[in-house]
Design a protein around this motif. Structure first.
Motif, short mmCIF file in Angstrom:
data_model
loop_
_atom_site.label_atom_id
_atom_site.label_comp_id
_atom_site.label_asym_id
_atom_site.label_seq_id
_atom_site.Cartn_x
_atom_site.Cartn_y
_atom_site.Cartn_z
N LEU A 95 -1.71 4.99 6.08
CA LEU A 95 -1.42 6.23 7.13
C LEU A 95 -0.11 6.82 6.99
O LEU A 95 0.23 8.25 6.92
N ILE A 96 0.97 5.80 6.96
CA ILE A 96 2.50 6.24 7.20
C ILE A 96 2.60 6.90 5.86
O ILE A 96 3.27 8.15 5.53
N ALA A 97 2.08 6.43 4.62
CA ALA A 97 2.21 7.13 3.15
C ALA A 97 1.64 8.58 3.29
O ALA A 97 2.39 9.50 2.77
N THR A 103 -4.03 13.95 1.83
CA THR A 103 -4.39 14.41 3.26
C THR A 103 -5.22 15.72 3.27
O THR A 103 -6.03 15.59 4.21
N ARG A 104 -5.29 16.21 2.19
CA ARG A 104 -6.31 17.43 2.42
C ARG A 104 -7.76 17.11 1.49
O ARG A 104 -8.54 18.04 1.77
N LYS A 105 -7.75 16.07 1.03
CA LYS A 105 -9.01 15.53 0.16
C LYS A 105 -9.89 15.07 1.23
O LYS A 105 -10.02 13.93 1.61
N THR A 106 -10.98 15.86 1.65
CA THR A 106 -11.92 15.40 2.79
C THR A 106 -12.63 14.17 2.37
O THR A 106 -12.79 13.27 3.12
N THR A 160 0.86 -1.06 -0.18
CA THR A 160 -0.17 0.04 0.00
C THR A 160 0.85 1.32 -0.02
O THR A 160 0.68 2.12 -0.74
N TYR A 161 1.88 1.45 0.60
CA TYR A 161 2.65 2.31 0.82
C TYR A 161 3.39 2.62 -0.66
O TYR A 161 3.70 3.77 -0.90
N ILE A 162 3.93 1.50 -1.32
CA ILE A 162 4.50 1.67 -2.59
C ILE A 162 3.29 2.01 -3.43
O ILE A 162 3.70 2.83 -4.24
N THR A 163 2.02 1.68 -3.44
CA THR A 163 1.10 2.18 -4.40
C THR A 163 0.84 3.67 -4.07
O THR A 163 0.91 4.41 -5.05
#
Length: 94
Positions: A50-52, A60-63, A14-17
């Motif tokens: 979450l880490i990504a 992070t800003r797209k509600t 998931t992080y890589i994606t």
């Protein structure tokens, strides 16, 4: 132990994606569908997501995305607790 290993591997995927999608966004290139990111979170990749989100500052800003993301976390944790608390299922994944 299987569950821990699975969460670890799917979180890395998931992080890589997320990283690939972030790079594509910066280059105005082909993007990974949000549904794909949500499915990865739903099946256990939410820690990696979450880490990504925090390290890459991605999505992070797209509600609307965040609402669905946190819903996938809730559903995943509910399913995980159901597996852990159900002795028959717990035997299958132990």
């Amino acid at each position: 132990m299987f569950i821990v290993i699975f969460y670890f591997i799917i979180s890395i995927v998931t992080y890589i994606t997320y990283s690939i999608d972030k790079t594509a966004a910066e280059q105005n290139s082909w993007r990974i569908q949000e549904n794909t990111l949500h499915i990865l979170s739903l099946v256990g990749g939410w820690p990696g997501a979450l880490i990504a989100q925090r390290t890459l500052r991605h999505k992070t800003r797209k509600t609307s995305f965040q609402i669905v993301y946190w819903a996938t976390v809730g559903f995943n944790l509910a399913g995980l607790f159901w597996i852990i608390l159900n002795p028959e299922l717990n035997k299958l994944v132990s």
